[in-house]
Design a protein around this motif. Structure first.
Motif, PDB file in Angstrom:
ATOM      1  N   GLY A  97     -21.174  -5.948 -52.045  1.00  0.00           N
ATOM      2  CA  GLY A  97     -21.529  -6.221 -52.820  1.00  0.00           C
ATOM      3  C   GLY A  97     -23.515  -6.229 -53.529  1.00  0.00           C
ATOM      4  O   GLY A  97     -24.110  -6.581 -54.190  1.00  0.00           O
ATOM      5  N   GLY A  98     -22.871  -8.000 -53.300  1.00  0.00           N
ATOM      6  CA  GLY A  98     -24.069  -8.998 -53.111  1.00  0.00           C
ATOM      7  C   GLY A  98     -25.463  -8.400 -52.369  1.00  0.00           C
ATOM      8  O   GLY A  98     -26.481  -9.340 -52.455  1.00  0.00           O
ATOM      9  N   VAL A  99     -25.532  -7.657 -51.867  1.00  0.00           N
ATOM     10  CA  VAL A  99     -26.071  -7.548 -50.448  1.00  0.00           C
ATOM     11  C   VAL A  99     -27.860  -6.978 -51.690  1.00  0.00           C
ATOM     12  O   VAL A  99     -28.726  -7.333 -50.902  1.00  0.00           O
ATOM     13  CB  VAL A  99     -26.490  -6.179 -49.742  1.00  0.00           C
ATOM     14  CG1 VAL A  99     -26.491  -4.554 -50.803  1.00  0.00           C
ATOM     15  CG2 VAL A  99     -27.005  -5.670 -48.684  1.00  0.00           C
ATOM     16  N   ILE A 100     -27.159  -6.717 -53.011  1.00  0.00           N
ATOM     17  CA  ILE A 100     -28.813  -6.447 -53.763  1.00  0.00           C
ATOM     18  C   ILE A 100     -30.076  -7.818 -54.012  1.00  0.00           C
ATOM     19  O   ILE A 100     -31.109  -8.348 -53.818  1.00  0.00           O
ATOM     20  CB  ILE A 100     -28.832  -6.305 -54.590  1.00  0.00           C
ATOM     21  CG1 ILE A 100     -27.863  -4.587 -54.642  1.00  0.00           C
ATOM     22  CG2 ILE A 100     -29.630  -5.681 -55.814  1.00  0.00           C
ATOM     23  CD1 ILE A 100     -28.382  -3.461 -55.962  1.00  0.00           C
ATOM     24  N   ALA A 123     -20.460   0.694 -58.832  1.00  0.00           N
ATOM     25  CA  ALA A 123     -20.432   0.897 -57.022  1.00  0.00           C
ATOM     26  C   ALA A 123     -19.163  -0.120 -57.070  1.00  0.00           C
ATOM     27  O   ALA A 123     -19.431  -1.108 -56.899  1.00  0.00           O
ATOM     28  CB  ALA A 123     -22.351   0.126 -57.005  1.00  0.00           C
ATOM     29  N   LYS A 124     -18.420   0.563 -56.145  1.00  0.00           N
ATOM     30  CA  LYS A 124     -17.420   0.308 -56.127  1.00  0.00           C
ATOM     31  C   LYS A 124     -17.904  -0.790 -54.263  1.00  0.00           C
ATOM     32  O   LYS A 124     -17.395  -1.488 -53.927  1.00  0.00           O
ATOM     33  CB  LYS A 124     -16.453   0.485 -55.291  1.00  0.00           C
ATOM     34  CG  LYS A 124     -15.092   0.658 -54.738  1.00  0.00           C
ATOM     35  CD  LYS A 124     -13.804   1.342 -54.944  1.00  0.00           C
ATOM     36  CE  LYS A 124     -12.531   0.801 -54.503  1.00  0.00           C
ATOM     37  NZ  LYS A 124     -12.013  -0.474 -55.091  1.00  0.00           N
ATOM     38  N   TYR A 125     -18.751   0.138 -53.307  1.00  0.00           N
ATOM     39  CA  TYR A 125     -18.931  -0.405 -52.234  1.00  0.00           C
ATOM     40  C   TYR A 125     -20.713  -0.056 -51.717  1.00  0.00           C
ATOM     41  O   TYR A 125     -21.048   1.194 -52.545  1.00  0.00           O
ATOM     42  CB  TYR A 125     -18.008  -0.192 -50.877  1.00  0.00           C
ATOM     43  CG  TYR A 125     -16.904  -0.394 -50.464  1.00  0.00           C
ATOM     44  CD1 TYR A 125     -16.804  -1.935 -49.831  1.00  0.00           C
ATOM     45  CD2 TYR A 125     -16.033   0.381 -51.261  1.00  0.00           C
ATOM     46  CE1 TYR A 125     -14.949  -2.070 -50.368  1.00  0.00           C
ATOM     47  CE2 TYR A 125     -14.736   0.326 -50.984  1.00  0.00           C
ATOM     48  CZ  TYR A 125     -13.917  -1.324 -50.219  1.00  0.00           C
ATOM     49  OH  TYR A 125     -12.955  -1.747 -50.515  1.00  0.00           O
ATOM     50  N   MET A 126     -21.495  -1.134 -52.012  1.00  0.00           N
ATOM     51  CA  MET A 126     -22.486  -1.009 -51.299  1.00  0.00           C
ATOM     52  C   MET A 126     -23.156  -1.033 -50.065  1.00  0.00           C
ATOM     53  O   MET A 126     -22.262  -1.412 -49.051  1.00  0.00           O
ATOM     54  CB  MET A 126     -23.372  -1.839 -52.029  1.00  0.00           C
ATOM     55  CG  MET A 126     -23.665  -2.319 -53.337  1.00  0.00           C
ATOM     56  SD  MET A 126     -24.276  -0.941 -54.835  1.00  0.00           S
ATOM     57  CE  MET A 126     -26.162  -0.676 -53.902  1.00  0.00           C
ATOM     58  N   GLY A 127     -24.174   0.248 -50.249  1.00  0.00           N
ATOM     59  CA  GLY A 127     -24.689   0.202 -48.508  1.00  0.00           C
ATOM     60  C   GLY A 127     -25.863  -0.519 -48.436  1.00  0.00           C
ATOM     61  O   GLY A 127     -25.786  -1.506 -48.793  1.00  0.00           O
ATOM     62  N   VAL A 133     -23.034 -11.791 -47.653  1.00  0.00           N
ATOM     63  CA  VAL A 133     -23.601 -11.144 -48.772  1.00  0.00           C
ATOM     64  C   VAL A 133     -22.815 -11.821 -49.177  1.00  0.00           C
ATOM     65  O   VAL A 133     -21.673 -11.131 -49.045  1.00  0.00           O
ATOM     66  CB  VAL A 133     -24.396 -10.884 -48.692  1.00  0.00           C
ATOM     67  CG1 VAL A 133     -25.495  -9.730 -48.144  1.00  0.00           C
ATOM     68  CG2 VAL A 133     -23.272  -9.269 -48.401  1.00  0.00           C
ATOM     69  N   GLY A 134     -22.269 -12.740 -50.890  1.00  0.00           N
ATOM     70  CA  GLY A 134     -21.523 -12.118 -51.940  1.00  0.00           C
ATOM     71  C   GLY A 134     -21.427 -12.157 -52.838  1.00  0.00           C
ATOM     72  O   GLY A 134     -22.728 -12.595 -53.788  1.00  0.00           O
ATOM     73  N   GLN A 135     -20.350 -12.074 -53.760  1.00  0.00           N
ATOM     74  CA  GLN A 135     -20.537 -11.979 -55.174  1.00  0.00           C
ATOM     75  C   GLN A 135     -19.077 -11.769 -55.788  1.00  0.00           C
ATOM     76  O   GLN A 135     -18.122 -10.694 -55.500  1.00  0.00           O
ATOM     77  CB  GLN A 135     -21.821 -10.680 -56.272  1.00  0.00           C
ATOM     78  CG  GLN A 135     -21.401 -10.048 -55.868  1.00  0.00           C
ATOM     79  CD  GLN A 135     -22.291  -8.749 -56.381  1.00  0.00           C
ATOM     80  OE1 GLN A 135     -23.743  -9.414 -56.468  1.00  0.00           O
ATOM     81  NE2 GLN A 135     -21.918  -7.448 -56.544  1.00  0.00           N
ATOM     82  N   PRO A 136     -18.919 -11.786 -56.976  1.00  0.00           N
ATOM     83  CA  PRO A 136     -17.954 -11.571 -57.710  1.00  0.00           C
ATOM     84  C   PRO A 136     -18.108  -9.986 -58.738  1.00  0.00           C
ATOM     85  O   PRO A 136     -19.394  -9.630 -58.055  1.00  0.00           O
ATOM     86  CB  PRO A 136     -17.427 -12.244 -59.157  1.00  0.00           C
ATOM     87  CG  PRO A 136     -18.884 -13.349 -59.260  1.00  0.00           C
ATOM     88  CD  PRO A 136     -19.792 -13.123 -57.944  1.00  0.00           C
ATOM     89  N   MET A 137     -17.549  -8.785 -58.888  1.00  0.00           N
ATOM     90  CA  MET A 137     -18.232  -8.209 -59.736  1.00  0.00           C
ATOM     91  C   MET A 137     -19.051  -8.194 -61.117  1.00  0.00           C
ATOM     92  O   MET A 137     -18.975  -9.606 -61.088  1.00  0.00           O
ATOM     93  CB  MET A 137     -17.134  -7.485 -60.607  1.00  0.00           C
ATOM     94  CG  MET A 137     -17.782  -6.139 -61.436  1.00  0.00           C
ATOM     95  SD  MET A 137     -16.049  -5.780 -62.953  1.00  0.00           S
ATOM     96  CE  MET A 137     -15.433  -3.912 -60.944  1.00  0.00           C
ATOM     97  N   VAL A 138     -20.731  -8.009 -60.779  1.00  0.00           N
ATOM     98  CA  VAL A 138     -21.436  -8.257 -61.505  1.00  0.00           C
ATOM     99  C   VAL A 138     -22.124  -6.450 -62.316  1.00  0.00           C
ATOM    100  O   VAL A 138     -21.956  -5.707 -61.952  1.00  0.00           O
ATOM    101  CB  VAL A 138     -22.193  -9.127 -61.429  1.00  0.00           C
ATOM    102  CG1 VAL A 138     -22.187  -9.991 -60.619  1.00  0.00           C
ATOM    103  CG2 VAL A 138     -23.492  -8.158 -60.264  1.00  0.00           C
ATOM    104  N   ARG A 139     -22.022  -7.159 -64.188  1.00  0.00           N
ATOM    105  CA  ARG A 139     -22.742  -6.024 -64.480  1.00  0.00           C
ATOM    106  C   ARG A 139     -24.264  -5.800 -64.646  1.00  0.00           C
ATOM    107  O   ARG A 139     -24.706  -7.123 -65.483  1.00  0.00           O
ATOM    108  CB  ARG A 139     -22.181  -5.776 -66.081  1.00  0.00           C
ATOM    109  CG  ARG A 139     -23.055  -4.263 -66.779  1.00  0.00           C
ATOM    110  CD  ARG A 139     -22.010  -4.131 -67.613  1.00  0.00           C
ATOM    111  NE  ARG A 139     -22.290  -4.175 -68.870  1.00  0.00           N
ATOM    112  CZ  ARG A 139     -21.534  -4.647 -69.974  1.00  0.00           C
ATOM    113  NH1 ARG A 139     -20.652  -3.655 -69.727  1.00  0.00           N
ATOM    114  NH2 ARG A 139     -21.859  -5.415 -70.818  1.00  0.00           N
TER     115      ARG A 139
END
Lengths: 450, 463
Positions: B240-243, B371-375, B446-452
């Motif tokens: 998810g950290g890809v964004i 978004a559980k898994y990002m592309g 890329v990394g992160q915890p869950m974010v909103r």
């Protein structure tokens, strides 16, 4: 050690370790890339590189290995790796093309490009940058301005005697800019691929890139809905390139194509012809033989909306019981023989870009698509992409749209093509083949604007 | 790989026309690539990349030449070709400092070198992944398992006397699942990787990764089209950290900052993100996919805090852009291979964990997209506008995950989106990816915890 020396020792020693058929494929590349930033040369890269790959049959199985190091140990390294790789592979063996064949006699290499001096390239880049900056006060900066003069040679040798070589070259020019009005920041870019340095017209490039950038200023929201869409040539080419793999027999045989079982069927609207032409004079993928050494030829893939054939190499053709279409392709000596088009495009018709939107009561023009490698599923054909473009009312461009997305399905788009333009252009960014399209008018696509 | 005396001669030749810095990068890389498809090993490739890159500076001018002709004559020719392009005022230093060998601290222990593990052992793991995917559900019609491992040996020397060698070892297995109901096809993907040898492949929890890949494909096959509009978006951890990698990370690289082409240029000490955001690039994380011992200029990799509690703290800087900015290198200079001049790039970049639990964040969302898994996605570096595909998305209604959605794309602007983060979870996770930019394609985490994010534009098929 030269390629010829490597070849001779490889073929001699390869027999001794048990290879029944051997092929050596090589590529050589020389290039000069110059980039300019704020009047100064910011990038200046030379390259002179080569690599070679062996492919052979060992106990009836195919083994590959490559190297960029050419020395006394290379032959042993290549053969040892090829044997190891062959021992484990579970594919049907690949066939080596050893027939005598007739090849087109076309010279794609342009000696004129050898005479282009680095100083001339810098001069041209400076001229373009200066002209862009003085064209309009809303131009904020030239972000990238680059030119690359590239020549490459590839060759194929078999231990049964086949010897093929071919050279090609081109000059690539790319410029991107930022324009700004109040808080609104927009980008513009354009590129040229040519075999004739003198053909590059600085004024035309400057006009094109700046006006394209400026035309994106003044963005507004429009209702989200299904609009008739004019897909401009570059956007159409990039969309086609994303889904080109569906036409590969390899993808069909692997269950990765929705065109499976569709040869002879109508897959596009009646006015659509899709052509693969390996002999285009300025085509990046132009070649007289494919990666297996098979002579290439011009081929209609879709005729009046009907699918005529897939792209084949020797192996996929054998499996389908047809002749190869000469579309064996290697991304480089690092990779294996795959299937890919050469210069593949939707045949242009007679409408101008303006004529294509003049008839729209209300619609959207899409000038560019982003996120094709992520927002499009090459198998299902579904796409949901960020797009740039304009809103059209009563046949006139009203202005640019705010952050827009467009969603649909490629296979439905093919069926929904209503009109075709005359302005064929090619997408510079594709990895599989050199893919082109004219501007297309599409019945409808789901569009959201901010 | 090359002897010291020859390298000194090459460094010296590169300065003949007045350059003030020269560098030699030698690379010898063994790569192995296997593809299991249709339940059989369809591709089995290996080979050796070998070449030398020579770089010369004259002030802010930089010239790069690369070749795989490693003979003395070939290297001197490449050095002189590069030197000739330095528009030669002979005002630089003309003699190099004699090379002194530095030792490298190995931060990332390797247990089984890829070349030491027989390919049959690798294939056995791939078959397991294939079986798990295919047995997951009758609607799974295809599994494609890729295994890539490599050993990259580098030697970096420069006219300031630096002479250092390093070995990088990486392994990755990616699993693609395809689900079909006859008419429609959907894919699922998982691709874990590490700065490790075969031990990483052998110890992979396939029951998690392979099964997830299959589950995503199957779930998306029965998903409804995503709606379009502006919604709160919850982005889960790991990939998810890809964004933020694309939309903020690239703008924190000196390659864009030095040219004033970044929204973060000249903003150190200013608030650029939500107070909840601390953003870090850390190449020293043990055995992570994007990790390094030294960067491609021979500088030690380190932990760089880029944004702390919303305040911009620093950039990722390489030598050349450091000159432009008047700042020191941060050990962030990377290149795909000898075919690329290095520049500032990310290693393992992530948003630091916050306090919310993932359950709280979802329960607290009235209507939005999860978004559980990002592309993948891309960003326009000039404007910061981004677009991303969601590989597995859900509709969230009244604090509950309601139903899966397909075809959702997120579009927005990086600088704005990072200000709009209103929840940061406590489940930090990293995901492996490949990042493409001017110095080539590189392994990064890329990394992160869950974010909103309070609001992002979602483009779906339902207009």
């Amino acid at each position: 050690m030269s390629i010829e020396q490597l070849k001779e020792r490889l073929f001699a020693e390869g027999k001794n370790v048990g290879f029944t058929d051997l092929e050596l494929y090589y590529e050589k590349k020389e290039s000069l890339t110059i980039g300019l930033y704020e009047g100064e040369v910011d990038k200046y890269d030379f390259s002179d590189v080569q690599g070679a790959s062996v492919r052979g049959l060992y106990n009836g199985k195919t083994g590959y290995a490559y190297t960029e190091k050419f020395d006394e140990d290379s032959v042993e390294f290549l053969l040892k790796n090829a044997v190891e790789n062959a021992e484990l592979i579970e594919n049907e063996p690949e066939e080596l093309f050893t027939e005598k064949a007739e090849y087109e006699e076309i010279q794609f290499y342009s000696p004129e490009l050898d005479t282009v001096k680095p100083e001339e390239m810098i001069q041209f880049l400076k001229q373009v940058e200066e002209k862009i900056l003085s064209y309009d006060p809303r131009v904020k900066k030239v972000t990238t301005s680059q030119m690359q003069n590239q020549k490459f040679e590839k060759g194929l040798f078999h231990d049964k005697g086949l010897e093929l070589k071919e050279a090609n070259n081109f000059l690539l020019f790319y410029v991107s800019i930022l324009v700004q009005e109040n808080d609104e920041l927009k980008s513009g870019f354009t590129f040229r691929i040519t075999k004739d340095f003198k053909e590059l017209d600085a004024d035309a490039i400057v006009k094109e890139v700046v006006e394209q950038g400026l035309s994106m200023l003044g963005e507004r929201n429009y209702p989200n809905k299904n609009y008739p869409v004019v897909l401009k040539n570059e956007a159409a080419a990039s969309l086609l390139s994303t889904f080109t793999s569906s036409f590969s027999a390899q993808a069909v045989q692997d269950n990765r194509s929705r065109l499976k079982g569709k040869v002879g069927e109508k897959i596009a609207s009646d006015i659509v012809n899709l052509v693969d032409n390996p002999f285009l004079p300025a085509g990046i993928q132009s070649a007289t033989f494919d990666s297996e050494g098979v002579p290439t030829r011009k081929l209609n893939i879709v005729e009046e909306g009907n699918l005529q054939t897939y792209f084949h190499n020797l192996k996929t053709a054998k499996k389908d019981g047809v002749d190869t279409t000469g579309h064996a392709h290697r991304g480089s000596y690092r990779g294996s023989v795959e299937v890919s088009p050469s210069n593949f495009y939707i045949e242009p018709a007679d409408q101008s870009y303006e004529q294509l939107y003049e008839g729209l009561e209300e619609g959207i023009i899409i000038t560019g698509l982003a996120g094709l490698h992520s927002g499009a599923d090459p198998i299902s054909g579904d796409f949901s992409l960020a797009a740039d473009g304009y809103y059209v009312k009563n046949g006139k461009i009203v202005g640019p749209t705010k952050q827009m997305t467009v969603a649909g399905n490629f296979f439905e788009v093919l069926q929904d093509i209503e009109e075709i333009g005359s302005d064929l252009t090619f997408s510079p960014m594709s990895f599989n083949g050199y893919i082109g399209s004219p501007t297309l008018k599409i019945k409808g696509l789901a569009v959201t604007v901010d | 790989m090359l002897n010291k005396a020859l390298i000194e001669d090459v460094l010296q030749a590169a300065l003949e026309t007045g350059g003030d810095f020269s560098e030699v990068f030698v690379e010898d890389r063994y790569t192995n690539h296997m593809v299991l498809q249709n339940s059989r090993l369809e591709k089995n490739l290996s080979g050796r990349d070998f070449g030398v890159g020579i770089r010369v500076f004259h002030g802010l001018q930089s010239v790069y030449a690369y070749t795989n002709d490693f003979s003395r004559a070939g290297l001197l020719k490449a050095a002189r070709t590069a030197a000739k392009a330095i528009q030669g005022k002979k005002d630089g230093k003309t003699t190099i400092i004699p090379l002194l060998k530095e030792s490298v601290t190995m931060l990332h222990p390797i247990k089984i070198m890829p070349t030491e593990a027989a390919k049959s052992r690798k294939l056995a793991v791939m078959r397991n992944a294939n079986d798990i995917i295919r047995n997951y559900d009758p609607e799974i019609v295809q599994a494609i398992v890729n295994l890539i491992d490599e050993e990259q040996n580098v030697l970096i020397a420069n006219s300031e006397g630096k002479f250092v060698e390093d070995q990088r070892v990486r392994s990755r297995m990616s699993m693609v699942s395809i689900a079909s109901d006859g008419a429609d096809m959907q894919t699922g993907f998982y691709g874990p990787g590490a700065y490790q040898g075969f031990e990483f492949i052998e110890n992979l929890d396939l029951n998690h990764y392979a099964k997830e890949s299959a589950r995503i494909a199957k779930t998306m096959l029965h998903a409804d089209p995503a709606p379009s509009g502006k919604f709160p978006v919850i982005i889960d951890n790991e990939f998810g950290g890809v964004i933020f990698h694309e939309a903020c990370g690239h703008s924190l690289e000196a390659s864009s900052v030095a040219k004033n082409a970044s929204v973060f240029a000249n903003k150190i000490g200013e608030k650029v993100a939500s107070d909840l955001v601390t953003y870090i690039d850390d190449g020293t994380l043990e055995n992570e996919w994007g990790s390094l011992n030294i960067d491609d200029e021979g500088e030690k990799s380190r932990k760089n805090v880029l944004i702390e509690d919303g305040i911009l703290k620093g950039y990722m800087i390489d030598k050349l852009n450091g000159r432009r900015m008047g700042m020191e290198s941060t050990g962030s200079s990377r290149r795909q291979s000898y075919r690329f001049a290095p520049t500032s790039r990310m290693t393992n970049t992530y948003i630091a964990p916050g306090k919310s639990t993932p359950e709280e964040i979802i329960a607290d969302t009235e209507f939005g997209i999860y978004a559980k898994y990002m592309g993948g996605g891309s960003v326009n570096p000039g404007t910061g506008d981004f677009n991303f595909a969601i590989n597995e998305a859900y509709l969230v209604k009244n604090g509950k995950i309601e139903k899966p959605l397909r075809g959702a794309t997120l579009i927005g602007n990086g600088a704005k989106t990072i200000l709009d983060i209103d929840r940061v979870g406590n489940n930090l996770g990293h995901g492996a990816g490949m990042c493409g930019a001017s110095s080539g394609s590189l392994p990064v985490n890329v990394g992160q915890p869950m974010v909103r994010v309070s609001e992002i534009t979602v483009g779906g098929k339902e207009a």
